[in-house]
Design an enzyme around this catalytic site. Structure first.
Site, PDB file in Angstrom:
ATOM      1  N   GLU B  58     -13.788  -6.372   5.537  1.00  0.00           N
ATOM      2  CA  GLU B  58     -14.246  -6.777   4.203  1.00  0.00           C
ATOM      3  C   GLU B  58     -15.760  -6.771   4.067  1.00  0.00           C
ATOM      4  OE1 GLU B  58     -12.092  -8.548   6.027  1.00  0.00           O
ATOM      5  OE2 GLU B  58     -10.203  -8.314   4.959  1.00  0.00           O
ATOM      6  N   HIS B 127      -4.700 -18.571   2.311  1.00  0.00           N
ATOM      7  CA  HIS B 127      -4.181 -17.536   1.401  1.00  0.00           C
ATOM      8  C   HIS B 127      -3.908 -18.099   0.019  1.00  0.00           C
ATOM      9  CE1 HIS B 127      -3.591 -15.646   5.287  1.00  0.00           C
ATOM     10  NE2 HIS B 127      -3.414 -14.488   4.673  1.00  0.00           N
TER      11      HIS B 127
END
Ligand SMILES: Cc1ncc(C[n+]2csc(CCOP(=O)(O)OP(=O)(O)O)c2C)c(N)n1
Lengths: 330, 323
Positions: B58, B127
């Site tokens: 990322e 998450h």
């Protein structure tokens, strides 16, 4: 990888001219900084000029480069306008970034200069994106990332090598090993030889004497050619030395020292500009008088650029309103 | 009009925009197979030059979005779960949000970052975050939080065609919700809130997926004789403060419903704006219904009550009206 050719006479002279331009601009910035004329700090590239000049000699306007906090040399070597750069460092509206970026953000997208960066390793991911764009354009453009040995310890370096090799991007990674990561001697913060790291990704890796402009020119010629031909990334480790401080202001606020003066003197004897000059004279490419004339011309350019910067107006405080977003209030 | 599932509306909008402009490219981890279903089929249709699975990196992906956009592409970066925005945050906060200003406006950055956000499904703390408060604070970043299939399509198309970085946050697990999507090229401008229900007693502002529980709360309030106006922000940057202020001028009461953690939430920002700019219209203090300052826990019985629900929203509104 083998270089595609040796520099021609014209290329030799361009190399020297670029290095001298960087040196003279930065010597002036050094003086202006200490005279209190610059609103911000500068990280000088003095002693490393052969790297920017030797690499950018192979690049066109539509090739991309990303650079570092020590980015004046890369900007100038890629054809950036000294006037606009110096005005930027003075914080003037005529600056290349309208006075909004300063020394650590000099950029000129119209010349493929994505710019200097205040984040160590910040240019790496951006260059991968530019290399992806270049690959999609399919016109033989390349994207070159300059970064320091300190930046090589950021995780993005590994990520970029992986993506670059996986997708065979036209990416050239130039690591300038100048002995220090800020104030830490490189060997106190870096394990192993950085040039071994690309090999894990099957990326060709070359180590050169970064104070030997011709060696850099040759290594870069092979690396850039490799990328242009669609063969994927390559890596060059250029060993050089930062003869000035990490930051020109450090002498005023750093409490200790982190190197011996004898080390600096040692490296001054290996000055890349004197070295190239000697070679060119030895090879009858030019005379010392001709180099002197070139130097005087450059000093005039620098003088004009500084006068321009000093005479320029500061930006309007309202200017920022248009700059956060395109066509949208902040 | 066609009734569509929200995720289908997103998939259609992506397809149409990639069809419309060949300089739109999309990359991210597993976008080929598509974790959420939003990018399904795009690889087959547009090929690997324009739709790419990336490695898990990322920090580089967010930098790449900046670099490819600066080099002339319209980039859609899929970050999967919005928690992974944090892994890529350096180039978001230090490059994407600032490079236009730092370079004196030399470039535009047509970047759309897609990520799923929010809790309620036992995906546990890493998450299920709702990261828009951090994004709102960066400055140069737009934030869209669509709550209906029509807005999901319209806001995404606007983001992709726009010339500024926009985070397009999909409420996790809500992809199955159905709604009408106008036919043809449906665009929804950023910065226009929607009045989902009219009422004169209290204004309920909802952020993103909080729209449904807020509407349910409004119906419950109506049964008790309290008429709530429900405003869906649609985008947080830019924020349509005018619509909220006009409503508060009518009702004199405000409840903001936000599934971000309470401290420095979008609700905090909206409450502050109203306190500053509509103070004299207020007949009661502003109330925020948010998530406590707690990481989302796994056990459903612990997680669920942390999220705003119709009961908490209705209760907050009722206390203001009765005060
Ligand atoms: C992300 C980040 N961490 C730390 C710093 C502070 N810093 C600025 S330059 C520097 C050292 C960089 O070393 P290197 O990459 O070798 O470049 P050099 O200064 O030697 O040219 C550090 C730690 C920063 N600017 N950005």
């Amino acid at each position: 990888m083998t270089p595609t050719s040796a520099p021609s006479t014209e290329e030799f002279l361009d190399l020297l001219r670029t290095m001298l331009l960087i040196r003279r601009v930065e010597e002036r910035l050094r003086d202006d900084f200490h005279a209190g004329k610059l609103p911000g700090g500068v990280h000088l590239y003095i002693g490393q000029e052969a790297v920017a000049a030797g690499v950018c000699a192979h690049l066109n306007d539509d090739d991309w480069i990303a650079s570092t906090h020590r980015g004046h040399g890369h900007f100038l070597a890629k054809g950036g306008d000294p006037k606009a750069m110096i005005a930027e460092i003075h914080g003037k509206e005529t600056g290349i970034c309208r006075g909004m970026g300063g020394s650590m953000h000099v950029a000129d997208f119209s010349r493929g200069i994505i710019g200097a960066n205040g984040i160590v390793g910040g240019g790496v991911g951006i260059t991968v994106g530019a290399a992806l764009a270049a690959q999609l354009e399919n016109k033989g453009q390349v994207a070159v990332c300059f970064f320091g040995d300190g930046a090589a310890n950021q995780g993005v370096f590994m990520e970029a090598m992986n993506v670059g090799a996986l997708w065979k991007l036209p990416l050239v990674l130039i690591c300038e090993h100048n002995g220090f990561s800020e104030f830490s001697p490189s060997d106190t913060v870096t394990a192993g030889d950085i040039a071994d790291r690309p090999e894990a990704f099957d990326i060709p890796s070359t180590s050169v004497d970064g104070n030997d402009a011709i060696a850099v020119w040759e290594a870069a010629s092979a690396a850039v050619d490799h990328a242009r031909r669609g063969n994927g990334p390559s890596f060059v480790l250029a060993t050089t030395y930062r003869t000035h401080g990490h930051n020109e202001g450090e002498v005023y606020w750093l409490s200790g020292t982190y190197r011996d003066n004898s080390e600096i003197e040692d490296w001054n004897r290996r000055d890349p500009i004197e070295r190239l000059t000697r070679t060119l004279v030895e090879r009858d490419i030019c005379t010392l008088d001709e180099v002197g004339a070139m130097d005087r011309e450059i000093l005039d350019t620098v003088e004009d650029a500084c006068a321009f910067a000093e005479a320029s107006a500061v930006p309007s405080p309202d200017a920022v309103q248009d700059l956060m977003f395109f066509n949208q209030a902040p | 009009m066609a009734k569509k599932r929200l995720i289908q509306a997103i998939n259609d909008a992506l397809t149409e925009e990639m069809e419309r402009d060949e300089r739109v490219i999309l990359f991210g981890e597993d976008v080929e197979i598509s974790m959420f279903g939003d990018t399904v089929g795009l690889l087959d249709r547009f090929g690997p030059d324009r739709v790419r699975n990336t490695p898990i990196c990322e920090a580089t992906l967010s930098g790449m979005a900046v670099g490819a956009a600066a080099a002339g592409y319209r980039v859609i970066l899929h970050m999967m779960f919005s928690n992974f925005i944090y892994t890529g945050f350096d180039a978001i906060a230090n490059q994407m949000a600032k490079i236009r200003l730092m370079t004196g406006g030399q470039i535009m950055l047509p970047v759309t970052v897609i990520a799923g956000y929010g809790g309620g499904r036992s995906t546990a703390a890493q998450h299920s975050d709702t990261p828009y408060p951090a994004l709102m604070n960066l400055g140069g970043i737009n934030v869209a939080v669509p709550s209906t299939p029509a807005d999901a399509a319209g806001l995404l198309k606007t983001a992709i065609r726009g010339n500024n970085p926009t985070f397009y946050l999909e409420a996790g697990g809500r992809g199955g919700q159905r709604g009408e999507v106008p036919d043809g090229d449906h665009l929804m401008p950023l910065g226009q809130a929607a009045i989902r229900r009219s009422g004169g007693d209290v204004t309920l502002v909802s952020v993103g997926a909080m729209m449904r529980p807020t509407l349910r709360a409004a119906r419950a309030l109506a049964a008790d004789g309290i008429e709530a106006e429900v405003i869906d922000c649609r985008t947080l940057v830019p924020l349509d403060t005018e619509t909220i202020k006009a409503s508060v001028a009518r009702t004199g009461r405000l409840v903001v419903v936000d599934e971000a953690r309470d401290r420095c939430s979008a609700a905090s920002h909206i409450a502050a704006v109203i306190a500053e700019e509509s103070f004299h219209d207020l007949r009661a203090p502003v109330r925020r219904v948010t998530v406590p300052n707690i990481a989302m826990p796994y056990a459903p019985n612990v997680e669920k009550p942390l999220l705003p629900n119709p009961e908490r929203i209705a209760e907050a509104a009722a206390t203001l009206v009765q005060a």
